[in-house]
Write an enzyme that holds these catalytic residues in place. Structure first.
Site, short mmCIF file in Angstrom:
data_model
loop_
_atom_site.label_atom_id
_atom_site.label_comp_id
_atom_site.label_asym_id
_atom_site.label_seq_id
_atom_site.Cartn_x
_atom_site.Cartn_y
_atom_site.Cartn_z
N LEU A 283 -103.61 -9.92 51.19
CA LEU A 283 -104.20 -8.80 50.46
C LEU A 283 -104.48 -7.60 51.35
O LEU A 283 -104.42 -6.46 50.89
CB LEU A 283 -105.50 -9.25 49.78
CG LEU A 283 -105.35 -10.36 48.73
CD1 LEU A 283 -106.72 -10.72 48.16
CD2 LEU A 283 -104.41 -9.93 47.62
N GLY A 284 -104.83 -7.84 52.60
CA GLY A 284 -105.15 -6.71 53.45
C GLY A 284 -105.70 -7.16 54.78
O GLY A 284 -105.85 -8.35 55.06
N GLY A 286 -108.53 -5.64 58.06
CA GLY A 286 -109.49 -4.63 58.50
C GLY A 286 -110.20 -5.11 59.73
O GLY A 286 -110.61 -6.27 59.80
N PHE A 288 -110.56 -6.92 62.78
CA PHE A 288 -109.71 -7.99 63.29
C PHE A 288 -109.66 -9.16 62.32
O PHE A 288 -109.40 -10.29 62.71
CB PHE A 288 -110.22 -8.45 64.66
CG PHE A 288 -111.72 -8.45 64.81
CD1 PHE A 288 -112.36 -7.39 65.41
CD2 PHE A 288 -112.48 -9.51 64.32
CE1 PHE A 288 -113.74 -7.37 65.54
CE2 PHE A 288 -113.87 -9.50 64.47
CZ PHE A 288 -114.49 -8.42 65.07
N ARG A 290 -108.23 -10.77 58.44
CA ARG A 290 -107.22 -10.65 57.40
C ARG A 290 -107.73 -11.34 56.14
O ARG A 290 -108.48 -12.32 56.22
CB ARG A 290 -105.88 -11.26 57.84
CG ARG A 290 -105.18 -10.40 58.88
CD ARG A 290 -103.88 -10.99 59.34
NE ARG A 290 -102.78 -10.91 58.39
CZ ARG A 290 -102.06 -9.83 58.16
NH1 ARG A 290 -102.35 -8.69 58.78
NH2 ARG A 290 -101.05 -9.85 57.32
N VAL A 291 -107.33 -10.81 54.98
CA VAL A 291 -107.79 -11.34 53.71
C VAL A 291 -106.57 -11.77 52.90
O VAL A 291 -105.59 -11.03 52.78
CB VAL A 291 -108.61 -10.29 52.92
CG1 VAL A 291 -109.11 -10.89 51.62
CG2 VAL A 291 -109.79 -9.81 53.76
N LYS A 314 -111.07 -14.79 53.56
CA LYS A 314 -111.20 -13.90 54.70
C LYS A 314 -111.17 -14.76 55.97
O LYS A 314 -111.97 -15.70 56.09
CB LYS A 314 -112.49 -13.10 54.61
CG LYS A 314 -112.77 -12.17 55.78
CD LYS A 314 -114.09 -11.44 55.57
CE LYS A 314 -114.48 -10.60 56.76
NZ LYS A 314 -115.78 -9.90 56.56
N ASP A 407 -124.81 -0.29 54.05
CA ASP A 407 -123.48 0.33 54.13
C ASP A 407 -122.96 0.69 52.73
O ASP A 407 -121.79 0.46 52.42
CB ASP A 407 -122.49 -0.60 54.84
CG ASP A 407 -121.30 0.17 55.43
OD1 ASP A 407 -121.41 1.41 55.57
OD2 ASP A 407 -120.28 -0.47 55.73
N LYS A 409 -121.24 2.67 50.14
CA LYS A 409 -120.23 3.73 50.12
C LYS A 409 -119.11 3.28 49.19
O LYS A 409 -118.98 2.08 48.90
CB LYS A 409 -119.68 4.01 51.52
CG LYS A 409 -119.03 2.81 52.21
CD LYS A 409 -118.55 3.19 53.61
CE LYS A 409 -117.90 2.00 54.32
NZ LYS A 409 -117.42 2.36 55.67
N ASN A 412 -116.80 0.20 49.84
CA ASN A 412 -117.33 -1.15 49.74
C ASN A 412 -117.64 -1.55 48.31
O ASN A 412 -118.34 -2.54 48.08
CB ASN A 412 -118.60 -1.29 50.60
CG ASN A 412 -118.29 -1.32 52.07
OD1 ASN A 412 -117.16 -1.63 52.47
ND2 ASN A 412 -119.26 -0.98 52.91
N ASP A 425 -118.13 -6.80 51.40
CA ASP A 425 -118.35 -6.54 52.83
C ASP A 425 -119.83 -6.47 53.19
O ASP A 425 -120.45 -5.40 53.18
CB ASP A 425 -117.65 -5.26 53.27
CG ASP A 425 -117.55 -5.17 54.79
OD1 ASP A 425 -118.20 -5.98 55.48
OD2 ASP A 425 -116.82 -4.30 55.29
N THR A 444 -122.13 4.09 58.09
CA THR A 444 -121.14 5.16 58.08
C THR A 444 -121.87 6.50 58.19
O THR A 444 -122.73 6.78 57.35
CB THR A 444 -120.30 5.10 56.79
OG1 THR A 444 -119.72 3.80 56.68
CG2 THR A 444 -119.22 6.15 56.80
#
Length: 600
Positions: A283-284, A286, A288, A290-291, A314, A407, A409, A412, A425, A444
């Site tokens: 899926l992606g 970010g 270090f 992977r999902v 994850k 966080d 935003k 997320n 997240d 952020t």
């Protein structure tokens, strides 16, 4: 720090100034400190100055002017770096002290909040080698944690019976018995620094008896019960019973009715996870991690029926956690997520380690990032209110359970195919007890509350500030209330400038403006969401006047749109050979990091 120079008579800082945001250490030459026109002190190389204004965010209280006949030099540290250094040092000191106090088998059973407060109450005491700390027969009024050095303990005849080193704790009997007297002599074998925790400080924090304070401590340390108060913990402890198992006994079998839960009091237990994970897609990635999209066999009911269900998996390499010094974040993220169960929050189903990686089994959320939707679709003010209200419910739920998200935003927040948001997240989330503050600089920059930029610590109020930024951003279709080309520009605006309603924000309704101004209150104690009514103060905003909060929580409102209907999609990544090595994990063994995360 950078080196700067000043001509004789030149002002380095000026009394009454506010725009000078640096701290200095004089490197060469001399400088005069002038208050209201009178010289009150002369600085020489090595003297620091300018820190008071940075510490308290006030105007300069004096003028410092270069003296002598030649240039003077100074090392300059700007506010941004100064605040980061102070915050990091404060955080490191607090962590070190908590680590030392936690070494006590007696004290580490306390709940996290009480243990932290006990650690904060500890007073450092210094002893020279050979100096007596206490003698046999003294009334015990404190226990000690060795921070530096070695302590020698001697019996009545003068014979050394034990030595205590760094992290060792001695003198606990002082907290167990009101009339306890020392049974031996304690002498500093080397120069020592000890953290002393007095009886008065302990009883003021943890109660009149350490035994009472420890009542129910095992239950209080379970993340699932983190939101319970002391009375509820005690009542739950009364309902528990001790059950003993022999090596190899089956404690829980898949498919058994869930009649009770177990809390390990002594010994270890192994969770047997069948190798049923099947890799469907990547899926992606970010940072270090992977999902993956995976399926797993799940046993349903008592008859052993098996079905396959989809999950997000994850996978994070432990080696990278160690290199990036984020090992503590892993356990923190797991504990927070295991304590949460809300329809708008991603659920963590399991967490385990295998093949030197940590695996999180999470809800699979088909949909799109709210950030992507915001970039590709225009939200009306009513549509923005629909999404902001869901985040209000998320924050209300988490804060009730003493969790600060830290966080908030659009990146997320996932807009699921049912049209409702899911929070993802939890890497920066943290348990914070009422009144507790934390000093970590994280989040952020565009969404950071003023108190995070300072050094005085922050609490759950930062989430309400970030919500104000999110409401502004959604309603203006991508504009943030405070922005700049550099992080320093953003910081100055957040700390010093009022929120502006220019550009796209000009069309904000008066109700939305009032909500944003209340959430973006620079004084955290006056901020909407942390006043007496808490989240209720946000929910009663006129901007939400027509909203039925119960219907929203039940997901009964028709959403403005859904990702499927809007035609949004996100392609899966290519599955690599390395992905296939990780899912399913080849074994539960961790050759390099088997000693880490023993409770995973």
């Amino acid at each position: 720090m950078r080196e700067v120079s000043f001509e004789p008579g030149e002002a380095i800082v000026t009394q009454g100034a506010r725009d000078d945001d640096a701290f200095y250490v004089l490197a060469s030459g001399t400088a005069n400190v002038v208050v209201d026109g009178s010289t009150v002190k002369t600085l020489v190389p090595g003297d620091p100055f300018g820190e008071v204004s940075l510490m308290y965010n006030t105007e300069r209280t004096a003028t410092v002017r270069a003296a002598g006949t030649s240039k003077c030099r100074a090392f300059e540290l700007k506010r941004e770096r100064y605040d980061l250094v102070r915050a990091a040092q404060a955080d490191a000191d607090a962590r070190r002290r908590l680590d030392l106090v936690s070494a006590s088998p007696t004290l580490r059973a306390l709940d996290a909040t009480t243990l932290r407060r006990v650690a904060e109450s500890a007073e450092p005491q210094r002893y020279r080698a050979g100096e007596t700390i206490f003698v046999r027969g003294d009334v015990g009024d404190a226990l000690y944690v060795v921070e530096v050095g070695i302590v020698s303990v001697h019996a009545a005849g003068g014979e050394e019976v034990r030595r205590f080193g760094v992290k060792d704790v001695f003198g606990e009997v002082a907290l167990l018995n009101d009339d306890g007297r020392r049974t031996a002599d304690a002498i500093a074998a080397t120069d020592c620094v000890l953290l002393a925790i007095t009886r008065d400080a302990f009883t003021a924090i943890a109660g009149p008896s350490i035994k009472a304070a420890l009542h129910g401590a095992d239950i209080a340390n379970v993340p699932l019960f983190a939101h319970l108060d002391v009375k509820q913990i005690a009542a739950l402890a009364e309902a528990t019973r001790l059950v003993k198992f022999s090596d190899g006994d089956e404690v829980i079998r898949a498919g058994m009715p869930p009649e009770c839960l177990f809390i390990v009091d002594e010994g270890t237990f192994e969770e047997v996870v069948p190798p049923s994970l099947k890799l469907i897609a990547t899926l992606g990635s970010g940072g270090f991690s992977r999902v993956f999209h995976v399926t797993a066999r799940v046993l349903i009911g008592t008859n052993g029926a098996k079905v396959r269900r989809s999950y997000a998996l994850k996978v994070v390499p432990i080696e990278q956690m160690v290199k990036n010094n984020v090992v503590h974040n892993v356990r923190n993220e797991r504990d927070v997520m295991m304590a949460l169960d809300h329809p708008f929050i991603t659920r963590l189903h399991a967490c385990f380690k295998a093949a030197d990686h940590v695996y999180y089994v999470l809800d699979l959320i088909p949909g799109l990032e709210l950030y992507w939707c915001m970039q590709n679709f225009e939200f009306s003010e009513r549509g923005a209110a629909f999404y902001v209200a869901q985040v209000v419910l998320m924050l209300e739920y988490m804060h009730e359970r003493q969790v600060s998200y830290r966080d908030v935003k659009p990146e997320n927040l996932m807009l699921a195919n049912d049209g409702y948001l899911r929070l993802v997240d939890f890497g920066l989330s943290k348990f914070l007890a009422p009144g507790e503050r934390t000093f970590t600089f994280c989040g952020t920059p565009l969404y950071l509350a003023p108190e995070i930029w300072g050094h005085g610590g922050h609490d759950k109020a930062v989430d309400w500030w970030a919500l104000g930024c999110l409401a502004y951003e959604l309603a203006s279709n991508g504009t943030l209330p405070f922005h700049g080309e550099t992080q320093g520009d953003i910081r100055k605006k957040i700390l010093n400038e009022p929120v502006s309603f220019d550009g796209a924000a000009k069309r904000f309704s008066p109700e939305l403006r009032a909500l944003v101004e209340g959430l973006l209150q620079k004084n955290q104690h006056k901020r909407l969401g942390v006043l007496r009514d808490g989240a209720g103060g946000v929910k009663t905003s006129a901007w939400f006047r027509d909203l039925d909060w119960i219907a929203l929580a039940r997901m009964e409102y028709p959403p403005p749109f859904t990702p499927d209907a809007a035609g949004g999609s996100k392609e899966a990544l290519r599955i690599t050979p390395r992905d296939q090595e990780l899912v399913p994990p080849p074994s539960r063994e961790c050759p390099m990091y088997g000693d880490m995360f023993p409770d995973f």
